[in-house]
Design a protein around this motif. Structure first.
Motif, PDB file in Angstrom:
ATOM      1  N   GLY A  97       0.803  -1.210   0.000  1.00 59.87           N
ATOM      2  CA  GLY A  97       0.000   0.000   0.000  1.00 59.87           C
ATOM      3  C   GLY A  97       0.839   1.265   0.000  1.00 59.87           C
ATOM      4  N   ARG A  98       2.062   1.145   0.455  1.00 63.68           N
ATOM      5  CA  ARG A  98       2.967   2.299   0.490  1.00 63.68           C
ATOM      6  C   ARG A  98       3.649   2.528  -0.855  1.00 63.68           C
ATOM      7  NH1 ARG A  98       3.840   3.336   6.033  1.00 63.68           N
ATOM      8  NH2 ARG A  98       3.219   1.625   7.396  1.00 63.68           N
ATOM      9  N   TYR A  99       3.648   1.495  -1.704  1.00 64.72           N
ATOM     10  CA  TYR A  99       4.369   1.576  -2.974  1.00 64.72           C
ATOM     11  C   TYR A  99       3.456   1.531  -4.192  1.00 64.72           C
ATOM     12  CZ  TYR A  99       8.680   0.670  -0.367  1.00 64.72           C
ATOM     13  OH  TYR A  99       9.728   0.756   0.499  1.00 64.72           O
ATOM     14  N   MET A 142     -11.893  -2.850  13.352  1.00 64.13           N
ATOM     15  CA  MET A 142     -11.169  -2.498  14.567  1.00 64.13           C
ATOM     16  C   MET A 142     -10.529  -1.118  14.452  1.00 64.13           C
ATOM     17  SD  MET A 142     -11.409  -4.383  17.133  1.00 64.13           S
ATOM     18  CE  MET A 142     -12.677  -5.622  17.245  1.00 64.13           C
ATOM     19  N   SER A 143     -10.163  -0.724  13.239  1.00 66.30           N
ATOM     20  CA  SER A 143      -9.656   0.637  13.031  1.00 66.30           C
ATOM     21  C   SER A 143     -10.745   1.663  13.322  1.00 66.30           C
ATOM     22  CB  SER A 143      -9.157   0.811  11.586  1.00 66.30           C
ATOM     23  OG  SER A 143      -8.011   0.037  11.343  1.00 66.30           O
ATOM     24  N   VAL A 144     -11.977   1.339  12.920  1.00 65.43           N
ATOM     25  CA  VAL A 144     -13.109   2.223  13.208  1.00 65.43           C
ATOM     26  C   VAL A 144     -13.284   2.381  14.717  1.00 65.43           C
ATOM     27  CG1 VAL A 144     -15.629   2.443  13.070  1.00 65.43           C
ATOM     28  CG2 VAL A 144     -14.338   1.701  11.066  1.00 65.43           C
ATOM     29  N   ILE A 145     -13.232   1.269  15.451  1.00 64.37           N
ATOM     30  CA  ILE A 145     -13.413   1.304  16.899  1.00 64.37           C
ATOM     31  C   ILE A 145     -12.308   2.109  17.570  1.00 64.37           C
ATOM     32  CG2 ILE A 145     -13.378  -0.137  18.981  1.00 64.37           C
ATOM     33  CD1 ILE A 145     -14.843  -2.280  17.374  1.00 64.37           C
ATOM     34  N   ARG A 146     -11.064   1.863  17.154  1.00 66.50           N
ATOM     35  CA  ARG A 146      -9.943   2.583  17.758  1.00 66.50           C
ATOM     36  C   ARG A 146     -10.026   4.080  17.461  1.00 66.50           C
ATOM     37  NH1 ARG A 146      -5.505  -0.565  19.452  1.00 66.50           N
ATOM     38  NH2 ARG A 146      -5.636  -2.769  18.891  1.00 66.50           N
ATOM     39  N   ARG A 147     -10.324   4.435  16.229  1.00 63.48           N
ATOM     40  CA  ARG A 147     -10.364   5.852  15.852  1.00 63.48           C
ATOM     41  C   ARG A 147     -11.525   6.571  16.522  1.00 63.48           C
ATOM     42  NH1 ARG A 147      -7.110   7.541  11.696  1.00 63.48           N
ATOM     43  NH2 ARG A 147      -5.827   5.892  10.748  1.00 63.48           N
ATOM     44  N   ASP A 148     -12.659   5.889  16.637  1.00 66.61           N
ATOM     45  CA  ASP A 148     -13.797   6.505  17.303  1.00 66.61           C
ATOM     46  C   ASP A 148     -13.510   6.729  18.784  1.00 66.61           C
ATOM     47  OD1 ASP A 148     -16.465   7.506  17.439  1.00 66.61           O
ATOM     48  OD2 ASP A 148     -17.110   5.606  18.300  1.00 66.61           O
ATOM     49  N   ALA A 149     -12.782   5.770  19.394  1.00 61.02           N
ATOM     50  CA  ALA A 149     -12.426   5.912  20.810  1.00 61.02           C
ATOM     51  C   ALA A 149     -11.241   6.845  21.013  1.00 61.02           C
ATOM     52  CB  ALA A 149     -12.106   4.535  21.400  1.00 61.02           C
ATOM     53  N   PRO A 184      -9.805   6.265   2.983  1.00 65.37           N
ATOM     54  CA  PRO A 184      -8.762   7.178   3.456  1.00 65.37           C
ATOM     55  C   PRO A 184      -8.987   7.726   4.866  1.00 65.37           C
ATOM     56  CG  PRO A 184     -10.100   8.194   1.738  1.00 65.37           C
ATOM     57  CD  PRO A 184     -10.449   6.750   1.759  1.00 65.37           C
ATOM     58  N   ARG A 185     -10.252   7.888   5.272  1.00 62.75           N
ATOM     59  CA  ARG A 185     -10.516   8.431   6.599  1.00 62.75           C
ATOM     60  C   ARG A 185     -10.411   7.362   7.683  1.00 62.75           C
ATOM     61  NH1 ARG A 185     -15.842  11.982   6.763  1.00 62.75           N
ATOM     62  NH2 ARG A 185     -14.967  12.348   8.842  1.00 62.75           N
ATOM     63  N   LEU A 186     -10.536   6.109   7.291  1.00 60.29           N
ATOM     64  CA  LEU A 186     -10.485   5.025   8.268  1.00 60.29           C
ATOM     65  C   LEU A 186      -9.100   4.411   8.365  1.00 60.29           C
ATOM     66  CD1 LEU A 186     -13.839   3.190   7.415  1.00 60.29           C
ATOM     67  CD2 LEU A 186     -13.434   5.021   9.066  1.00 60.29           C
ATOM     68  N   ASN A 187      -8.470   4.192   7.213  1.00 59.76           N
ATOM     69  CA  ASN A 187      -7.117   3.626   7.189  1.00 59.76           C
ATOM     70  C   ASN A 187      -6.400   4.157   5.960  1.00 59.76           C
ATOM     71  OD1 ASN A 187      -4.781   1.998   7.124  1.00 59.76           O
ATOM     72  ND2 ASN A 187      -5.842   0.363   8.223  1.00 59.76           N
ATOM     73  N   PRO A 188      -5.614   5.213   6.107  1.00 59.60           N
ATOM     74  CA  PRO A 188      -4.994   5.873   4.960  1.00 59.60           C
ATOM     75  C   PRO A 188      -3.903   5.062   4.277  1.00 59.60           C
ATOM     76  CG  PRO A 188      -4.188   6.816   7.018  1.00 59.60           C
ATOM     77  CD  PRO A 188      -5.301   5.879   7.383  1.00 59.60           C
ATOM     78  N   HIS A 189      -3.489   3.936   4.857  1.00 61.93           N
ATOM     79  CA  HIS A 189      -2.392   3.152   4.283  1.00 61.93           C
ATOM     80  C   HIS A 189      -2.869   2.077   3.313  1.00 61.93           C
ATOM     81  CE1 HIS A 189       0.249   5.184   7.021  1.00 61.93           C
ATOM     82  NE2 HIS A 189      -0.362   4.688   8.076  1.00 61.93           N
ATOM     83  N   ARG A 190      -4.181   1.861   3.201  1.00 63.92           N
ATOM     84  CA  ARG A 190      -4.695   0.794   2.340  1.00 63.92           C
ATOM     85  C   ARG A 190      -5.112   1.363   0.982  1.00 63.92           C
ATOM     86  NH1 ARG A 190      -3.411  -3.740   5.474  1.00 63.92           N
ATOM     87  NH2 ARG A 190      -3.854  -3.226   7.636  1.00 63.92           N
ATOM     88  N   THR A 191      -4.536   0.804  -0.072  1.00 60.08           N
ATOM     89  CA  THR A 191      -4.907   1.228  -1.423  1.00 60.08           C
ATOM     90  C   THR A 191      -5.597   0.077  -2.147  1.00 60.08           C
ATOM     91  OG1 THR A 191      -2.809   0.512  -2.409  1.00 60.08           O
ATOM     92  CG2 THR A 191      -2.906   2.761  -1.520  1.00 60.08           C
ATOM     93  N   ILE A 192      -6.341   0.417  -3.186  1.00 58.41           N
ATOM     94  CA  ILE A 192      -7.041  -0.608  -3.967  1.00 58.41           C
ATOM     95  C   ILE A 192      -6.042  -1.551  -4.626  1.00 58.41           C
ATOM     96  CG2 ILE A 192      -8.539  -0.994  -5.960  1.00 58.41           C
ATOM     97  CD1 ILE A 192      -9.940   1.619  -5.310  1.00 58.41           C
TER      98      ILE A 192
END
Length: 306
Positions: free
Chosen positions: A193-195, A258-265, A203-211
């Motif tokens: 995802g970085r390359y 789990m990213s949603v839960i962590r970011r919301d908290a 992008p708002r939930l996990n900016p490191h994941r690309t299609i």
């Protein structure tokens, strides 16, 4: 270790192959770790697996029911992190109800009582509903009861399907197979995802994941699933393809939720930091959807003509 999985040539072969791949990839990345940030991140992740992988094989190779005890312990550890993230760890009644529920799931898995296993969420909800009466309090109780049930379903009911999978033919191998595939997919997804690709999935939930990163990591995971299909009792195409897709897409979904839960908290890492990968929950979040989906699809596949 006679009488354990370690006495099996297949288990020994699996340990050798996996540890060899980790060691060789770690050796390569080590020499490039100072070249840029991404190699340094990859090295941190591989370092963790140089410790975690041997420990995993040792624990899962123990005689029954110790592998199941390990899974119950991991479920409780993950639930502990969850309650800390939710700011509920001081609410001991709810925490203990969740812990007791996870232990009960382990007992259901050991005795292969799927009927009781599937009503455990209702039992945990019922027990949680008694807490306001015991405490003679109503303040924020709906929130506490809801979060307790959510944590139990994710880190208890969903995750402990790995314990049910142990009852499958060569169940211990299938559990290891799933763990290897989900972790491989996660690491390749992060690295790629970085390359590869600029289009972000969420992008708002996990900016490191690309299609593009998700697609390539899915293909690589399918390749690994096919290469290690000897761990499945049936190595035919429909089984390893299904396992690879579940590990890739189900794992991605679990990680995202789990990213949603962590970011919301507003909390990213809680408790002991594991080299290269946050806390305990980061290690198991991809399995919360992979385990139940895999369990039920593997039960259904023999009756499906593909």
């Amino acid at each position: 270790m006679t009488g354990t999985s370690w006495s099996s040539p297949v288990y020994q072969q699996t340990v050798f192959i996996v540890l060899s791949i980790i060691f060789c990839s770690g050796l390569i990345v080590y020499f490039f770790r100072k070249q840029n940030y991404y190699f340094n991140v990859s090295w941190a992740s591989i370092k963790s697996w140089l410790v975690v992988a041997p420990l995993l094989f040792i624990l899962m190779g123990l005689p029954n029911p110790l592998p199941l005890v390990v899974l119950v312990t991991l479920g409780i550890m993950g639930a502990k992190v969850y309650f800390q993230i939710m700011g509920m760890f001081h609410r001991s009644y709810f925490v203990l109800i969740c812990y007791a529920g996870i232990i009960a799931l382990g007992a259901c898995a050991y005795f292969d009582r799927l009927d009781v296993y599937n009503v455990m969420p209702m039992i945990v909800l019922g027990a949680s509903c008694l807490v306001p009466l015991i405490l003679n309090s109503y303040k924020r109780m709906i929130q506490y009861m809801s979060l307790t049930l959510l944590g139990f379903i994710f880190l208890g009911w969903c995750f402990m399907h790995l314990g049910l999978i142990l009852h499958f033919e060569n169940g211990i191998y299938q559990v290891i197979y799933l763990i290897i595939l989900t972790e491989f997919c996660d690491n390749t997804n992060i690295a790629l995802g970085r390359y590869i690709g600029k289009k972000k999935l969420f992008p708002r939930l996990n900016p490191h994941r690309t299609i593009a990163g998700l697609f390539v990591s899915l293909l690589l995971t399918l390749f690994l699933a096919g290469a290690m299909r000897f761990l499945l009792p049936d190595g035919s195409q429909k089984y390893w393809l299904t396992a690879g897709l579940i590990a890739s897409l189900g794992g991605f979904l679990g990680d995202l939720i789990m990213s949603v839960i962590r970011r919301d908290a507003g909390v990213r890492i809680v408790g002991p930091f594991i080299i290269g990968r946050g806390d305990y929950l980061h290690r198991m979040d991809r399995l919360i959807f992979v385990a139940p989906i895999y369990y039920y699809l593997m039960l259904a596949l023999p009756d499906m003509s593909l």
